[in-house]
Scaffold this motif. Structure first.
Motif, PDB file in Angstrom:
ATOM      1  N   UNK A  82       0.826  -1.204   0.000  1.00 53.72           N
ATOM      2  CA  UNK A  82       0.000   0.000   0.000  1.00 53.72           C
ATOM      3  C   UNK A  82       0.864   1.260   0.000  1.00 53.72           C
ATOM      4  N   UNK A  83       1.886   1.281   0.848  1.00 55.47           N
ATOM      5  CA  UNK A  83       2.768   2.453   0.906  1.00 55.47           C
ATOM      6  C   UNK A  83       3.440   2.666  -0.441  1.00 55.47           C
ATOM      7  N   UNK A  84       3.993   1.606  -1.010  1.00 60.40           N
ATOM      8  CA  UNK A  84       4.693   1.758  -2.284  1.00 60.40           C
ATOM      9  C   UNK A  84       3.731   2.249  -3.360  1.00 60.40           C
ATOM     10  N   UNK A  85       2.514   1.721  -3.355  1.00 62.72           N
ATOM     11  CA  UNK A  85       1.530   2.148  -4.355  1.00 62.72           C
ATOM     12  C   UNK A  85       1.221   3.640  -4.184  1.00 62.72           C
ATOM     13  N   UNK A  86       1.117   4.077  -2.936  1.00 66.87           N
ATOM     14  CA  UNK A  86       0.842   5.504  -2.683  1.00 66.87           C
ATOM     15  C   UNK A  86       2.025   6.380  -3.099  1.00 66.87           C
ATOM     16  N   UNK A  87       3.239   5.820  -2.995  1.00 65.21           N
ATOM     17  CA  UNK A  87       4.404   6.595  -3.439  1.00 65.21           C
ATOM     18  C   UNK A  87       4.381   6.728  -4.956  1.00 65.21           C
ATOM     19  N   UNK A  88       4.005   5.646  -5.629  1.00 64.88           N
ATOM     20  CA  UNK A  88       4.087   5.625  -7.098  1.00 64.88           C
ATOM     21  C   UNK A  88       2.899   6.313  -7.761  1.00 64.88           C
ATOM     22  N   UNK A  89       1.717   6.226  -7.147  1.00 66.27           N
ATOM     23  CA  UNK A  89       0.514   6.750  -7.797  1.00 66.27           C
ATOM     24  C   UNK A  89      -0.073   7.891  -6.978  1.00 66.27           C
ATOM     25  N   UNK A  90      -0.734   8.823  -7.660  1.00 63.61           N
ATOM     26  CA  UNK A  90      -1.464   9.825  -6.892  1.00 63.61           C
ATOM     27  C   UNK A  90      -2.911   9.353  -6.793  1.00 63.61           C
ATOM     28  N   UNK A  91      -3.178   8.578  -5.763  1.00 62.51           N
ATOM     29  CA  UNK A  91      -4.532   8.064  -5.567  1.00 62.51           C
ATOM     30  C   UNK A  91      -4.862   8.124  -4.088  1.00 62.51           C
ATOM     31  N   UNK A  92      -6.120   7.898  -3.756  1.00 63.68           N
ATOM     32  CA  UNK A  92      -6.518   7.973  -2.354  1.00 63.68           C
ATOM     33  C   UNK A  92      -6.135   6.689  -1.609  1.00 63.68           C
ATOM     34  N   UNK A  93      -6.324   6.716  -0.292  1.00 66.93           N
ATOM     35  CA  UNK A  93      -5.865   5.601   0.545  1.00 66.93           C
ATOM     36  C   UNK A  93      -6.657   4.325   0.265  1.00 66.93           C
ATOM     37  N   UNK A  94      -7.973   4.466   0.065  1.00 64.53           N
ATOM     38  CA  UNK A  94      -8.797   3.273  -0.177  1.00 64.53           C
ATOM     39  C   UNK A  94      -8.361   2.581  -1.472  1.00 64.53           C
ATOM     40  N   UNK A  95      -8.077   3.352  -2.508  1.00 57.76           N
ATOM     41  CA  UNK A  95      -7.605   2.753  -3.761  1.00 57.76           C
ATOM     42  C   UNK A  95      -6.309   1.984  -3.515  1.00 57.76           C
ATOM     43  N   UNK A  96      -5.393   2.608  -2.798  1.00 51.39           N
ATOM     44  CA  UNK A  96      -4.094   1.970  -2.558  1.00 51.39           C
ATOM     45  C   UNK A  96      -4.240   0.714  -1.705  1.00 51.39           C
ATOM     46  N   UNK A  97      -5.044   0.800  -0.652  1.00 54.80           N
ATOM     47  CA  UNK A  97      -5.250  -0.354   0.228  1.00 54.80           C
ATOM     48  C   UNK A  97      -5.838  -1.525  -0.554  1.00 54.80           C
ATOM     49  N   UNK A  98      -6.877  -1.246  -1.338  1.00 54.42           N
ATOM     50  CA  UNK A  98      -7.527  -2.354  -2.041  1.00 54.42           C
ATOM     51  C   UNK A  98      -6.706  -2.818  -3.233  1.00 54.42           C
ATOM     52  N   UNK A  99      -5.901  -1.927  -3.829  1.00 54.01           N
ATOM     53  CA  UNK A  99      -5.023  -2.383  -4.910  1.00 54.01           C
ATOM     54  C   UNK A  99      -4.037  -3.394  -4.350  1.00 54.01           C
ATOM     55  N   UNK A 100      -3.544  -3.115  -3.160  1.00 54.04           N
ATOM     56  CA  UNK A 100      -2.555  -3.994  -2.551  1.00 54.04           C
ATOM     57  C   UNK A 100      -3.166  -5.352  -2.195  1.00 54.04           C
ATOM     58  N   UNK A 101      -4.285  -5.334  -1.486  1.00 51.33           N
ATOM     59  CA  UNK A 101      -4.887  -6.622  -1.091  1.00 51.33           C
ATOM     60  C   UNK A 101      -5.404  -7.354  -2.317  1.00 51.33           C
ATOM     61  N   UNK A 102      -5.947  -6.625  -3.275  1.00 53.63           N
ATOM     62  CA  UNK A 102      -6.486  -7.256  -4.473  1.00 53.63           C
ATOM     63  C   UNK A 102      -5.381  -7.962  -5.259  1.00 53.63           C
TER      64      UNK A 102
END
Lengths: 484, 484
Positions: free
Chosen positions: A410-430
Motif C-alpha cells: 500500500x505504501x509503495x503504491x501511494x508513493x508511485x501513484x497519486x490516488x486515495x488511501x482506499x484505492x491503494x489499500x484495495x489495490x494492494x490486497x487485491x
C-alpha cells in the motif's frame, strides 16, 4: 541451488507452453489469418522454442541426477518459471500491438497466470479472439498450476516432482491423494478438467457461444476474473450468472474434497471444518447481503447479485454483475475483508485461505487461555486433530508476512501513484490475494489502465508473490538461496 | 478467581482515587465555589468512599492470604479496576451537567484513563477548570498506571503485587529494575513524576499558565492527547510546541531506559535495539515529512509541524498543531501505519509497540529462511540475545489478535455508524492503539460528539482492551476465568 537443473526444468516448461500456445494460435487463424495477432503468436512460439531448445541442449542432465532436487530448487524452479512464463506469455499481446507497451502486456498476462484478473484493457470487446482466448487460458493454466500440469502429462522428472508440486499448489499442508505425486497431479487436473467441461456445457446450454463459454469457464474454474465482455458477467442472463456462481463456489473448494466426493466419500466433506466454514460463510453472508440490498432497494435482483458478488470476491474470482461501490460502506468493507480471506486451501482461489484465517483466530483466542493458565498445554485442533507446533508457527508467520506485505504494498503504491488511501489499500490486497477489482479508482467498473508503469510492476510482483504464497518469490531475494 | 480478593483490592484502589479526586475538587473550589462542578466532585467522592468502605468492611482478608493471588486474579483486578474507575471517574462530568448523558461522560473518562485522548467535547474552552483538570489527570494516572501508583505509595499488598504490575504495565517482557516490585513501581513513578515536573517548568518558562502547563504535561507524559484549547497545541508558541515534541518522545521511550540513564548507564540505551529503531524512525520519518511539506509548500513551519505530528502519532499521544488531513495521502497513510506501531514497550504509549512489530518482521523474514532450509534452527534475536520460543509465540499471538480485533472493531463501527470506510478503519485503530484522532469524520479537527451511544461503548471497549493489551479485558469474557 542446482542452477543447471533449475534452468533445465524451466526450459522444459517453457517449451510445453509454446506447445499449448498453438491453441490460441488456432483461434487466431480461424478468425482472420491476416490479422497481426497470428504473426504475433507464431513469432512468440518460434522465440520460445529456440530459447528453450538451446538451453536444454546445453544443459543436458543425467536422468538419475534429478533426485538431487531439494526444497530450494523446487521453490526456485516454480518462482522463476512463473516470472519467465509471464514475461514470455506477454509477447503475443506486445507483438500484436493491442497494448501500449510491454509493461501492459506483462501486467495483463501475469494477472492471467496468477488468476488475478486485473486488466489494463478499457475495451475488452475490441480485442481479437486469439488474444482473448490466450488471456483466459493463462487463468486456467495458472489456476491448477502449469507445473502441476507438466508433472501430470509429461514424464522425465523422476520421483522428485513433489518439491515442485509443493511449491506450486497453495494451501496449508499439501496433501497427496496418491502415493505418487504424478498420480496426484493427474487426478487433480482430471477433476479440474471435468468440472471445466461441465461448466462449458452448462454455459452453452444457456445460449452462450462456445468461445465465450470456454473463456468464462477458464476464468471461473481458476477463480481468475477475465471476461470477454466489458460488462463482465452482467452482460449475461440470470441462468448463466447462477451457473457461474455455483462453479465459482466449486473452484474455491479444496480439490482434494472434489476427489473424495468423486469416490463417494461424502463424510469427508461433512467432517471438513474448512469446508463447513466456507459453505456457511458464503450462504450466510450472501443472504444477509441479499436482505440488505432488497430492503434498501439497491438491486432489482438482490439475492442473485448478493450471492454472485459475495462468492466472486470470497473465491477471489473478481467477476462482476453489479457495481458494488454503490452498495453501503458496510457491505463494501465486508467484501474487502473477504479479499484477505480467500478460498479454501488446495483450491484455485487466492488470499490467505480460510484454513489459515480460521487457525489464526483459534491461535489468537487460545493465547488468552494461555495467559490465564500459564502452565496449561492448549493444543490447536483442526478437523478434530491437534496440529503440530511447527504448523502453528507456519500459519502465524504466513499471517504476519501477509499483513506486512499488504502494508508495504500500500505504501509503495501511494508513493508511485497519486490516488486515495482506499484505492491503494484495495489495490494492494487485491493484487496479493489475486482478486482483480478493489474500491476507489480500481472499483468493479474501472480498470488498471491509469496505473503508471512502476505501479504496474509493483502490482505484478504482489500478484506473483500472492499466488505462490510468498516463499517461491521471496526466496529469490535471499542471496544464500542462490548458492549451491 | 479469588473474588473476595478481587473486590477487596478494587475497593482499595477506588478509595485511593476518591482521595486523588480532592485535587480537581480543589481547582473547582478555587475557581468558583458555587459552580455545579464543585457539588459534582463532592457527591462523587462521597459515593465512592461509601461504596469502597462498605465493600472493604464486608470483605476483610487476612494479610497472609494475599499470597494466594495468581495470574488470573491479577488480570481480573486490573481489568475490572479500569472499568470501574472509568465508570466512577465519569460521575463528576455527569453530575455537573457538562455532558449530554452518562455515555458521553464514560467515553471521555475511559478515553482519559486509557490515554487515548478522543473527546466528545466540541468546545473544550467552555469547560470549568475542575473538569478540565480531572480529565487531564486521568491521563496522567492511566499513563504509568493507577495500580502501579497504588503499589508504589501504599502498603498492604504483600509480596504478590507483581501479578498486578505485570497486568498493568504494557510491553513485551515486563522487566523489574529492583528485586522488589514495590521498589520498581516507586522508581518508575519517580521518573515519571520528575519528567512531568521538568516539562511543567519548561512550559511555564514559555509563558504557559500553571493550569495549562499541568494539564498539558499530564497529557504529554501519558501520551494522552487531551488539551485545554480547541486548537490543541496549535494554540501555543513554537517554543512550547518543541518542548512538547521532546517530552512526547521521552514518554514514548521504555521507562526502564530512563531509569538506566538516571544511573548514568548510557550504554544501555545505545545497545537497545528498540530504542534505536524508535529514535531513527522518528527522526527519519519526520525529516522526510518536513522535506515533502516544504517542497509542496503545505506548511509555514514544515519541519516543526512534521516533527510534532509524527512524534505525536508515533507515541500515540494524538496532540495536533495542524490539520494533517490536508497533507498528501501518502503522509496520511504513514501516520495511520504508525498508529498500529505505537511507542516502545514499557512506555506510556499505546499501539502494538515497536518491539513487537520489529520482532514480527524478524519472525516473518526468518520463516522464509525456514522454508528454504527446513532443518536449520534459526533463533530470533533481540538485543543480541535469542528470545525463547514461547515469547515468539506470544508476540505472534498478540499481532494476530490485534489485527483481528482491528477488523472486528471496524466492522462493528460500520454497523453502528453511517460513516465511510476510512473513518471506521481509523476509529478502530485509533481506539485500540489509544491515539485519539484518525481520518475522515474523526480527523484532527473533528471530535467524537457525532458518534452514537452504542458506537461510543464499542470504542470505549476497544480503548480499554488496547491499553491493557487485551488479556486483562478479554479474560472477563472467558467463563472458566471466573471460577475459583
Amino acid at each position: 541451488m542446482h542452477k543447471r537443473f533449475v534452468v533445465n526444468i524451466i526450459s522444459r516448461v517453457l517449451l510445453f507452453v509454446c506447445f499449448i500456445m498453438l491453441i490460441p494460435l488456432g483461434w487466431a487463424m480461424s478468425d482472420d489469418i491476416h490479422h497481426p495477432e497470428v504473426n504475433a503468436f507464431i513469432l512468440t512460439i518460434i522465440i520460445g522454442t529456440i530459447i528453450s531448445t538451446v538451453c536444454l541442449w546445453n544443459l543436458r542432465i543425467k536422468k538419475g541426477d534429478y533426485k538431487k532436487l531439494n526444497t530450494k530448487d523446487g521453490l526456485a524452479i516454480v518462482g522463476i518459471s512463473w516470472i519467465v512464463l509471464s514475461l514470455f506469455g506477454a509477447l503475443p499481446l506486445y507483438f500484436s500491438g493491442v497494448v501500449n507497451g510491454y509493461t501492459d502486456a506483462f501486467f495483463e498476462i501475469a494477472s492471467g497466470f496468477t488468476t488475478t484478473g486485473a486488466t489494463i484493457f478499457e475495451d475488452i470487446e475490441a480485442l481479437p479472439h486469439g488474444i482473448l482466448f490466450w488471456r483466459s487460458l493463462t487463468h486456467w493454466l495458472g489456476g491448477m498450476g502449469i507445473i502441476v500440469l507438466y508433472i501430470a502429462l509429461l514424464p522425465a522428472l523422476g520421483g522428485n516432482a513433489s518439491q515442485l508440486y509443493k511449491a506450486e499448489v497453495p494451501g496449508l499442508s499439501v496433501e497427496r491423494i496418491e502415493p505418487r505425486i504424478k498420480e496426484t497431479a493427474k487426478h487433480l487436473w482430471g477433476i479440474y478438467f471435468f468440472l471445466s467441461l461441465m461448466e462449458t456445457i452448462l454455459l452453452m446450454a444457456g445460449g452462450m457461444p462456445i468461445f465465450d463459454a470456454l473463456c468464462h469457464t477458464f476464468s471461473t474454474m481458476a477463480t481468475g476474473g477475465f471476461s470477454t465482455k466489458n460488462a463482465s458477467i452482467g452482460a449475461y442472463s440470470p441462468y448463466i450468472q447462477w451457473v457461474i456462481t455455483v462453479f465459482m463456489f466449486f473452484a474455491g473448494m479444496n480439490f482434494i474434497l472434489h476427489y473424495q466426493l468423486s469416490r463417494g466419500k461424502l463424510k469427508a466433506i461433512i467432517r471438513n471444518e474448512e469446508f463447513k466454514i466456507y459453505f456457511f460463510a458464503a450462504i450466510i453472508v450472501s443472504t444477509l447481503f441479499g436482505f440488505l440490498l432488497s430492503r434498501l432497494e439497491m438491486s432489482e435482483s438482490p439475492f442473485r447479485d448478493a450471492f454472485f458478488q459475495v462468492i466472486s470476491i470470497l473465491t477471489t474470482t473478481g467477476f462482476g454483475t453489479t457495481d458494488f461501490e454503490a452498495w453501503p460502506y458496510l457491505l463494501q468493507f465486508i467484501l474487502v475483508l473477504m479479499m484477505f480471506v480467500g478460498g479454501c486451501g488446495g483450491s484455485t482461489g487466492g488470499g490467505m485461505k480460510i484454513v489459515r484465517v480460521y487457525l489464526s483466530v483459534k491461535i489468537g483466542l487460545s493465547s488468552i487461555f494461555q495467559v490465564l493458565f500459564p502452565n496449561a498445554v492448549i493444543p490447536i485442533k483442526f478437523n478434530k486433530k491437534p496440529i503440530p507446533d511447527k504448523l502453528v508457527m507456519t500459519v502465524m508467520s504466513y499471517f504476519v508476512l501477509y499483513i506486512h506485505l499488504f502494508f508495504v504494498g500500500t505504501i509503495l503504491f501511494l508513493i508511485l501513484e497519486s490516488c486515495d488511501i482506499i484505492t491503494a489499500l484495495t489495490a494492494s490486497v487485491s493484487a496479493i490475494s489475486n482478486i482483480g477489482p478493489g474500491l476507489g479508482q480500481i472499483g468493479p467498473t474501472d480498470n488498471f489502465a491509469w496505473v503508471s508503469a512502476p505501479g504496474k510492476w509493483l502490482l505484478t510482483f504482489l500478484m506473483l508473490a500472492g499466488r505462490l504464497e510468498f516463499y517461491a518469490i521471496m526466496m529469490l531475494f535471499v542471496p544464500s538461496a542462490w548458492r549451491k
